[in-house]
Design a protein around this motif. Structure first.
Motif, PDB file in Angstrom:
ATOM      1  N   ALA A   1       0.880  -1.193   0.078  1.00 22.78           N
ATOM      2  CA  ALA A   1       0.097   0.048   0.200  1.00 22.78           C
ATOM      3  C   ALA A   1       0.891   1.213   0.023  1.00 22.78           C
ATOM      4  CB  ALA A   1      -0.901   0.007   1.293  1.00 22.78           C
TER       5      ALA A   1
ATOM      6  N   ASP B   1     -14.488   0.918  -1.888  1.00 23.95           N
ATOM      7  CA  ASP B   1     -13.387   1.453  -2.397  1.00 23.95           C
ATOM      8  C   ASP B   1     -12.519   2.327  -1.343  1.00 23.95           C
ATOM      9  OD1 ASP B   1     -14.063   0.621  -5.250  1.00 23.95           O
ATOM     10  OD2 ASP B   1     -15.649   2.126  -4.884  1.00 23.95           O
TER      11      ASP B   1
ATOM     12  N   VAL C   1     -10.955  -5.964   3.821  1.00 21.79           N
ATOM     13  CA  VAL C   1     -10.591  -4.877   2.875  1.00 21.79           C
ATOM     14  C   VAL C   1     -10.545  -5.616   1.261  1.00 21.79           C
ATOM     15  CG1 VAL C   1      -8.443  -3.563   2.222  1.00 21.79           C
ATOM     16  CG2 VAL C   1      -8.973  -3.998   4.599  1.00 21.79           C
TER      17      VAL C   1
ATOM     18  N   ALA D   1      -7.959  -0.856  -1.975  1.00 22.38           N
ATOM     19  CA  ALA D   1      -8.987  -0.109  -1.538  1.00 22.38           C
ATOM     20  C   ALA D   1      -8.222   1.032  -0.825  1.00 22.38           C
ATOM     21  CB  ALA D   1      -9.998  -0.724  -0.533  1.00 22.38           C
ATOM     22  N   THR D   2      -8.849   2.316  -0.402  1.00 21.94           N
ATOM     23  CA  THR D   2      -7.916   3.291   0.296  1.00 21.94           C
ATOM     24  C   THR D   2      -8.464   3.178   1.625  1.00 21.94           C
ATOM     25  OG1 THR D   2      -7.569   4.612  -1.544  1.00 21.94           O
ATOM     26  CG2 THR D   2      -7.676   5.499   0.445  1.00 21.94           C
ATOM     27  N   ILE D   3      -7.348   3.270   2.847  1.00 21.24           N
ATOM     28  CA  ILE D   3      -7.991   2.886   4.257  1.00 21.24           C
ATOM     29  C   ILE D   3      -7.443   4.262   4.904  1.00 21.24           C
ATOM     30  CG2 ILE D   3      -7.666   1.556   5.859  1.00 21.24           C
ATOM     31  CD1 ILE D   3      -8.752  -0.072   3.554  1.00 21.24           C
TER      32      ILE D   3
ATOM     33  N   VAL E   1      -3.210  -5.254   6.760  1.00 23.60           N
ATOM     34  CA  VAL E   1      -4.032  -4.443   5.788  1.00 23.60           C
ATOM     35  C   VAL E   1      -3.398  -3.828   4.763  1.00 23.60           C
ATOM     36  CG1 VAL E   1      -5.588  -2.494   5.520  1.00 23.60           C
ATOM     37  CG2 VAL E   1      -5.987  -4.017   7.329  1.00 23.60           C
TER      38      VAL E   1
ATOM     39  N   ALA F   1      -4.327  -3.251   0.880  1.00 20.08           N
ATOM     40  CA  ALA F   1      -4.844  -1.987   0.411  1.00 20.08           C
ATOM     41  C   ALA F   1      -4.202  -1.349  -0.525  1.00 20.08           C
ATOM     42  CB  ALA F   1      -4.951  -1.218   1.603  1.00 20.08           C
TER      43      ALA F   1
ATOM     44  N   ILE G   1      -2.850   3.629   2.397  1.00 18.86           N
ATOM     45  CA  ILE G   1      -3.441   3.604   3.826  1.00 18.86           C
ATOM     46  C   ILE G   1      -2.637   5.058   4.765  1.00 18.86           C
ATOM     47  CG2 ILE G   1      -1.651   2.088   4.539  1.00 18.86           C
ATOM     48  CD1 ILE G   1      -3.497   0.605   6.418  1.00 18.86           C
TER      49      ILE G   1
END
Length: 298
Positions: free
Chosen positions: A3, A206, A223, A227-229, A254, A258, A261
């Motif tokens: 990420a 997303d 997740v 995706a953006t966390i 994560v 992701a 993040i």
């Protein structure tokens, strides 16, 4: 780790520089610096550190800092009188009541927040400002959600049509952040720790925001790949005899799934104080009917 780290520290530094430049212009135009007043009730160590940091950054941004430290046994009437005094003080543009309050006053927190002049409510918690946010009208927005939106803009120039899941329903973060996401045309689901099938629900997001107040609650199985966390949580833990901060997201697992993040620390946290300064300046500009500064969005 795959990420991308969303660096809240560097973005907050940039926003503070913008605020300082705008504060200089405000002072030149009005003959006085913007003023932020912080009320601290009691002697909670974490709150004392936080207030000291706010005061330092306020002064560095070219604004006046006013601190009012009240004893933990202060009466409700005395606290309300302090708020009323600041409401009428023309040198004060923003008022922040440091939370949480001591146990003796905590049940009346909403009463104290409602006593603050909404034009000076730089925490964005007054019912009038909350209503303006619901109605999509100009007002003061809570600092943490505002900072989270600025961080999201680093990854997503537009949120049109994106699925967003917000875990957490607080009036401080979850609810206002959901409304801000809706304003940017995301499709928003608000969830919480008791939501059934929560992990499966989050897997479609997303954008996944963790503001549930439980350490490392969100794990990799929540997740969607890429995706953006946004991790709003701040939890202090003891590991191997050392104290450290972790978020509401299990960062190690994560980050391998992701696309982007926010770290804890160094993500949403620095943005919260920077947005407090931005809100204070915007409040000062509005009170003097000057054009409001446009803040960094991407």
């Amino acid at each position: 780790m795959t990420a991308r780290l969303i660096d809240g520290k560097s973005l907050a530094e940039r926003l503070r520089r913008q605020v300082a430049a705008a504060a200089h212009n405000f002072t030149a135009a009005s003959g006085r610096a913007p003023g932020l007043a912080v009320i601290l009730v009691g002697d909670d160590p974490a709150s004392q550190v936080y207030v000291a940091s706010k005061s330092k950054q306020t002064i560095e941004a070219g604004m006046r800092s006013f601190e009012y430290r009240l004893p933990s046994d202060v009466s409700a009437a005395a606290l309300l009188a302090q708020i009323a005094m600041l409401n009428s003080d023309e040198a004060v543009d923003g008022i922040l009541l440091q939370l949480p309050l001591p146990d003796s006053l905590r049940a009346r927190t909403q009463e104290f927040i409602a006593a603050i002049d909404p034009a000076k409510d730089v925490d964005g918690l007054h019912p009038i400002n909350a209503g303006r946010l619901v109605a999509d009208q100009p007002g003061l927005v809570p600092c943490t959600p505002l900072g989270a939106m600025m961080l999201l803009a680093q990854i997503h120039p537009t949120l049109d049509g994106l699925d967003a899941v917000v875990i957490g329903r607080s009036t401080l973060v979850g609810k206002p952040l959901s409304l801000l996401l809706l304003q940017q045309n995301a499709t928003v689901t608000m969830a919480h720790s008791r939501t059934r099938g929560l992990a499966q629900l989050c897997q479609r997001a997303d954008i996944l925001v963790a503001a549930v107040g439980r350490r490392e609650f969100v794990t990799a199985d929540f997740v969607k790949p890429g995706a953006t966390i946004i991790d709003v949580g701040i939890n202090r833990i003891e590991r191997e005899g050392k104290s450290r901060l972790v978020g509401d997201v299990d960062f190690a697992s994560v980050a391998d799934v992701a696309g982007a993040i926010t770290p804890v620390p160094g993500g949403v946290g620095p943005m919260t104080v920077a947005c407090l300064l931005a809100n204070t300046l915007n409040a000062a500009e509005a009170r003097l009917r000057l054009p409001r500064s446009a803040w960094l969005r991407g």
